[in-house]
Each structure stands twice: as C-alpha cells, then as structure tokens.
Design a protein around this motif. Structure first.
Motif, PDB file in Angstrom:
ATOM      1  N   ARG A  96      73.934   1.506  39.441  1.00 42.71           N
ATOM      2  CA  ARG A  96      75.310   1.220  39.016  1.00 42.71           C
ATOM      3  C   ARG A  96      75.620  -0.272  39.053  1.00 42.71           C
ATOM      4  N   PRO A  97      75.340  -0.985  40.167  1.00 41.01           N
ATOM      5  CA  PRO A  97      75.594  -2.430  40.157  1.00 41.01           C
ATOM      6  C   PRO A  97      74.787  -3.168  39.089  1.00 41.01           C
ATOM      7  N   LEU A  98      73.560  -2.722  38.847  1.00 45.98           N
ATOM      8  CA  LEU A  98      72.736  -3.377  37.835  1.00 45.98           C
ATOM      9  C   LEU A  98      73.340  -3.173  36.445  1.00 45.98           C
ATOM     10  N   ALA A  99      73.777  -1.975  36.155  1.00 46.10           N
ATOM     11  CA  ALA A  99      74.423  -1.712  34.869  1.00 46.10           C
ATOM     12  C   ALA A  99      75.713  -2.523  34.733  1.00 46.10           C
ATOM     13  N   ASP A 100      76.441  -2.667  35.841  1.00 49.58           N
ATOM     14  CA  ASP A 100      77.675  -3.460  35.804  1.00 49.58           C
ATOM     15  C   ASP A 100      77.375  -4.917  35.453  1.00 49.58           C
ATOM     16  N   VAL A 101      76.310  -5.459  36.013  1.00 49.75           N
ATOM     17  CA  VAL A 101      75.936  -6.845  35.719  1.00 49.75           C
ATOM     18  C   VAL A 101      75.543  -6.988  34.251  1.00 49.75           C
ATOM     19  N   LEU A 102      74.857  -5.999  33.715  1.00 49.25           N
ATOM     20  CA  LEU A 102      74.450  -6.045  32.312  1.00 49.25           C
ATOM     21  C   LEU A 102      75.636  -5.893  31.377  1.00 49.25           C
ATOM     22  N   GLY A 103      76.708  -5.277  31.863  1.00 42.46           N
ATOM     23  CA  GLY A 103      77.955  -5.219  31.121  1.00 42.46           C
ATOM     24  C   GLY A 103      77.840  -4.514  29.778  1.00 42.46           C
ATOM     25  N   ASP A 104      78.311  -5.193  28.707  1.00 44.02           N
ATOM     26  CA  ASP A 104      78.342  -4.604  27.372  1.00 44.02           C
ATOM     27  C   ASP A 104      76.951  -4.407  26.777  1.00 44.02           C
ATOM     28  N   ARG A 105      75.951  -4.916  27.454  1.00 45.49           N
ATOM     29  CA  ARG A 105      74.590  -4.680  26.970  1.00 45.49           C
ATOM     30  C   ARG A 105      74.162  -3.230  27.180  1.00 45.49           C
ATOM     31  N   VAL A 106      74.906  -2.490  27.993  1.00 43.89           N
ATOM     32  CA  VAL A 106      74.628  -1.078  28.235  1.00 43.89           C
ATOM     33  C   VAL A 106      75.728  -0.248  27.585  1.00 43.89           C
ATOM     34  N   ARG A 107      75.339   0.647  26.693  1.00 46.57           N
ATOM     35  CA  ARG A 107      76.283   1.542  26.040  1.00 46.57           C
ATOM     36  C   ARG A 107      75.966   2.977  26.455  1.00 46.57           C
ATOM     37  N   THR A 108      76.945   3.648  27.012  1.00 47.31           N
ATOM     38  CA  THR A 108      76.748   5.025  27.461  1.00 47.31           C
ATOM     39  C   THR A 108      77.303   6.001  26.420  1.00 47.31           C
ATOM     40  N   GLY A 109      76.952   7.267  26.576  1.00 47.23           N
ATOM     41  CA  GLY A 109      77.372   8.260  25.593  1.00 47.23           C
ATOM     42  C   GLY A 109      76.787   7.994  24.226  1.00 47.23           C
ATOM     43  N   ALA A 110      75.629   7.330  24.188  1.00 49.64           N
ATOM     44  CA  ALA A 110      74.989   6.937  22.934  1.00 49.64           C
ATOM     45  C   ALA A 110      73.601   7.563  22.871  1.00 49.64           C
ATOM     46  N   THR A 111      73.467   8.629  22.093  1.00 46.64           N
ATOM     47  CA  THR A 111      72.209   9.362  21.981  1.00 46.64           C
ATOM     48  C   THR A 111      71.429   8.874  20.770  1.00 46.64           C
ATOM     49  N   VAL A 112      70.219   8.409  20.998  1.00 47.58           N
ATOM     50  CA  VAL A 112      69.357   7.987  19.894  1.00 47.58           C
ATOM     51  C   VAL A 112      68.816   9.233  19.204  1.00 47.58           C
ATOM     52  N   THR A 113      69.086   9.336  17.904  1.00 44.60           N
ATOM     53  CA  THR A 113      68.644  10.507  17.136  1.00 44.60           C
ATOM     54  C   THR A 113      67.463  10.209  16.224  1.00 44.60           C
ATOM     55  N   GLY A 114      67.142   8.918  16.041  1.00 44.88           N
ATOM     56  CA  GLY A 114      66.003   8.582  15.197  1.00 44.88           C
ATOM     57  C   GLY A 114      65.697   7.099  15.254  1.00 44.88           C
ATOM     58  N   VAL A 115      64.418   6.760  15.120  1.00 44.64           N
ATOM     59  CA  VAL A 115      63.971   5.368  15.070  1.00 44.64           C
ATOM     60  C   VAL A 115      62.966   5.242  13.931  1.00 44.64           C
ATOM     61  N   SER A 116      63.111   4.207  13.132  1.00 50.95           N
ATOM     62  CA  SER A 116      62.171   3.985  12.028  1.00 50.95           C
ATOM     63  C   SER A 116      62.139   2.504  11.716  1.00 50.95           C
ATOM     64  N   ARG A 117      61.401   2.133  10.675  1.00 49.73           N
ATOM     65  CA  ARG A 117      61.464   0.789  10.113  1.00 49.73           C
ATOM     66  C   ARG A 117      62.512   0.799   9.003  1.00 49.73           C
ATOM     67  N   ALA A 118      63.298  -0.249   8.920  1.00 47.21           N
ATOM     68  CA  ALA A 118      64.344  -0.302   7.907  1.00 47.21           C
ATOM     69  C   ALA A 118      63.729  -0.184   6.510  1.00 47.21           C
ATOM     70  N   GLY A 119      64.161   0.838   5.786  1.00 51.53           N
ATOM     71  CA  GLY A 119      63.690   1.024   4.424  1.00 51.53           C
ATOM     72  C   GLY A 119      62.278   1.543   4.301  1.00 51.53           C
ATOM     73  N   ARG A 120      61.664   1.942   5.408  1.00 50.01           N
ATOM     74  CA  ARG A 120      60.273   2.414   5.373  1.00 50.01           C
ATOM     75  C   ARG A 120      60.151   3.684   6.225  1.00 50.01           C
ATOM     76  N   ASP A 121      59.750   4.801   5.615  1.00 53.37           N
ATOM     77  CA  ASP A 121      59.402   5.940   6.448  1.00 53.37           C
ATOM     78  C   ASP A 121      57.977   5.732   6.947  1.00 53.37           C
ATOM     79  N   ARG A 122      57.439   6.670   7.672  1.00 52.84           N
ATOM     80  CA  ARG A 122      56.140   6.464   8.307  1.00 52.84           C
ATOM     81  C   ARG A 122      54.988   6.381   7.304  1.00 52.84           C
TER      82      ARG A 122
END
Length: 467
Positions: A96-122
C-alpha cells in the motif's frame, strides 16, 4: 493511429502485486515511466485475499531494494527484517505505501483484456518491431480504453486461475456442480463464517505443497479447539508417501517453510487427518445428504466428506496475450529458456538459480512475463526471484545490458522437495527408500516427528513444491 514515438511511451506493467510494483520502482530507477494496471480495487488485491496466511520468507526477503529506495523519502522503514509477515502485513505495510508513492502511475479497477502490436495481429511480420504495443483495458465502470506502450511487463500472477481437483488437469466430473462445497484457497479459520463451515466437519484437502500443509495444520488446530470437536481432515495425495512428501524439514534454509511440512506430518500423526495416497480424482458425486464423494481414476470411492479444499497449484491466464508471439514451454507454459530451470519433473526446489531478461524474453521483443506468471504451472516461486527478474528486465528495457546480465541475488537452498512429475515413474526412489509411486495406494498413518512443537499452529506459509 496517432501514437507518440515509442521511446516517449510508458512501459505498461500488468498487475500491482509485489512483482509489478517492484517492476515500476526499477523502471523509475532507470528513468523510464511505468504505468501499472491492476484489475483489483487496490494494489496487492490478490495478496489481500490470503491476508490470514503467514509467509515463510522474512521481511528481509520480501522488500525490493529499488522499492525501498523509492519509499525512503517518505520516512518509511522496513519492519524487523527477521520477522515473518502475513499476507495482510505485506499488503498493508509495504504494498500500500509503495502504491501510494507511485501515485497516478498505478490505476486500479483496470483489467487488461488484450495486448498486441499497434496495427499488427500476430500473423503480420511487416514493420512489426517498429510498432508500439497496444493494450486494451476494461475499467470497473464499464469504460474501455486503448493504451500504447514501449514495452509490456506482465506481472499479473496466477492467483485467479487455480488448478482443478481433477487428476488429469481438467475439472473432475461434477466438480463445477459441487462448487458450493469446494474452495481453492486456504480458508481463514479465524473468520467466524469460515470457522463454522469447517468446524466438526470432515474435509478433504487435495494437494501436496505448502498450501496443503497449511490447510492441514489449520484444520488440526481447529480440531483441538473448544468449538472444533470432530473436525477431521482427509489428505488426498496423487503420489505416494516418500522422503520428499513433507518438504525439506530441518534441511530447508528457509526454516519456516521446513516447519510447514512438519506441521502437516504432525496433523496426520495426531489423528486429525488421514492420508490417502496415489489417488487422482476423476469425479465428484453427492450422496443423499448432499455430502461429496470423491471417485478416483482407479475406481476407488472415498467416504463422504462435507467440504473439499483444492490446493493443486495455479496456472497462467494467457488469453489476453493471444496476439503476441510468445515462446512458451509446452508443458509448464513458462518461457522456454526458463522452463528447464524450474521443471518439477527434473529438479528439486533448490536447483533454480537467479535469472533475468534473457531467460524471460520472447520472439515478441519487449514483452516479459515476470513473477509467478513467469513460472507458468511450476511451483516454488520466491519473492526474491521476482525482484531479481524485474531488476534485470528494467535494465534491459533501458538498454543497460551489462546490468541486466549481472546476477545480484543468491537464493537460499530449499532442502528436499521432490518433483511433481515423479509420481509416474515406476522406479522412482526417494531418500527413505519409498517411491513416489506407492506400490499399493492406501490409507496410511505416519510416525511422530521428533520435535514439532508449535509448528502446527505457528508455521508461516508459502509455496514450495505443489502437486
């Protein structure tokens, strides 16, 4: 697509647990901006779900150096490095203190649903490595967002994807239908509702790692309490009893982890739990009273139990990485260069040496799976290992390959801890002459340990070798 230059983009870190927050701290130390995306409502969400369980590593082993450096200006001081935190302590006093120090660099309630290269599928090769990564995010309020990143560090762990009771790696027949009487976590028996659920009941514990040891010790402690008369554990092992069944014991350089195995042994020896060996669950049925009956692949039917605790390990969720070119071991689902170092079919827990960006790299340059996620289905992960991983990865992303390749960690030996894959070897022999494949699976009782003391009640918990 109007994306900034790749070098101006942040590194997206998936997961605000111990490894993810440490990754952010090391990136900042390298002059790189991180963006940490956490699916839970706050940092350390998964750790908080086992807040009642005590680690077998001390405070001196679970605080990352770069994170401590980041926390120092706030006046934060590490708790006594020789003491053992609980999961709740780790989350509240450090994450908790570490996340507090990181501040806005940590976003909660944010579920990653996909990762790719921009404009490129695999499939697409053309100009692939010159494109930034694109990360799709679903927010708790229903919003969807697309973010760009120069690199992606997946530290999302495996906590949300426990392995099933079924011995084949698939859920046992009837397992989903019996969900009301099955849990995949070590219960918090200090919680009144959980205590009432298990007190005076017959509970099957499926698994052979430190979590199973902990559950057995908790049930034994409940059985000796005023409100727990009649509590009984049934320990279901897919292997036979051997010299490695109870971990390293006094040979473990992490003493608290060794004590866990002794606590499990004491639970069986005291009569608070029986051990059923060589049993691989094929189906789960209900009797006329609604209790559960476990059926084995060999045709055995066990006596009915009221509850089942499944602690058979975890597995990575790779679904949101499907558009990336990952090189994963076909068995462990770990990075292919790392897999031979951690394969429980071949190694004991003490043979994994510190590793970094080279073992964690993939054909898709700039993507790294770290922390528990990097181990795939293998057990035995230590926080120190994750901290060394992210230190090396952050240095590699920054272009400092000398630092990235330098080993800056010495791991403790972990004592005796047999490989999970050995239970199929007909001639496998362990230190006491007993094979991992029992000649005739049966109900067994074990001899008393020479000295267990309060281990059954006080042994800190964590992961060594799972089933």
């Amino acid at each position: 697509m109007n994306a900034p230059a790749i070098t101006e983009l942040p590194v997206v870190v998936i997961g605000a647990g111990p490894a993810g927050l440490a990754a952010a701290a090391h990136l900042i130390d390298q002059g790189i901006e991180p963006l940490v995306l956490e699916a839970g409502p706050r940092a350390g969400a998964s750790v908080r779900e086992w807040s009642h369980v005590r680690l077998f590593s001390t405070w001196g082993e679970v605080v990352d150096p770069a994170a401590e450096k980041l926390l120092a200006p706030t006046g934060w001081t590490r708790p006594d490095p020789a003491t053992y935190p609980s999961g709740g302590d780790w989350a509240e006093l450090y994450l908790r203190p570490l996340a507090d120090v990181l501040g806005d660099r940590v976003r909660t309630g944010a579920t990653v649903t996909g990762v790719s290269r921009a404009g490129r599928d695999r499939i697409v090769d053309a100009d692939r490595e010159q494109q930034p990564f694109v990360v799709h995010v679903a927010h708790a309020d229903g919003r969807e967002e697309r973010l760009f990143a120069r690199a992606v560090i997946d530290a999302s762990g495996t906590w949300t994807t426990p392995s099933p009771a079924g011995g084949s790696g698939l859920p046992a027949l009837g397992e989903k239908a019996a969900a009301d009487r099955i849990t995949y976590r070590v219960p918090d028996l200090e919680d009144p509702a959980a205590r009432a659920r298990y007190a005076g009941k017959r509970t099957a514990v499926i698994g052979s790692g430190a979590s199973a040891f902990t559950a057995l010790a908790y049930l034994a402690d409940l059985a000796t309490s005023d409100d727990g008369a009649g509590t009984k554990g049934v320990w279901i092992l897919r292997r036979g009893i051997s010299g490695s069944t109870f971990g390293g014991g006094e040979a473990d350089q992490l003493p608290a982890r060794g004590a866990l195995g002794l606590a499990a042994k004491a639970a069986v020896d005291s009569g608070h739990a029986d051990a059923v060996t060589g049993f691989r669950t094929e189906a789960i049925e209900r009797d006329t009273d609604g209790r559960l009956i476990l059926l084995g692949e060999d045709g055995r039917r066990l006596d009915a139990v009221d509850e089942v605790i499944v602690l058979t390990g975890f597995r990575p969720d790779l679904s949101f990485l499907a558009e990336l070119r990952l090189d994963l071991d076909e068995r462990l689902q770990a990075p292919v260069e790392l897999a031979p170092l951690i394969d429980p079919n071949q190694h004991s827990c003490g043979t994994v040496y510190p590793h970094g960006h080279r073992e964690l790299s993939h054909p898709e340059q700039g993507v790294y799976l770290v922390g528990m996620k990097s181990y795939g289905r293998a057990p035995t992960f230590l926080a120190m290992t994750g901290y060394e991983q992210v230190r090396s990865v952050a240095a590699a992303i920054a272009g400092d390959l000398d630092a990235a390749d330098r080993v800056e960690l010495t791991l403790p030996e972990t004592g005796v801890c047999g490989g999970a894959g050995l239970f199929d070897a007909p001639d496998a022999q362990e230190g006491d002459g007993g094979g991992c494949c029992a000649p005739a699976p049966q109900l067994v009782r074990l001899d008393s340990p020479a000295a267990v003391g309060a281990a059954a009640q006080e042994a800190p918990a964590g992961g060594c070798c799972g089933s």
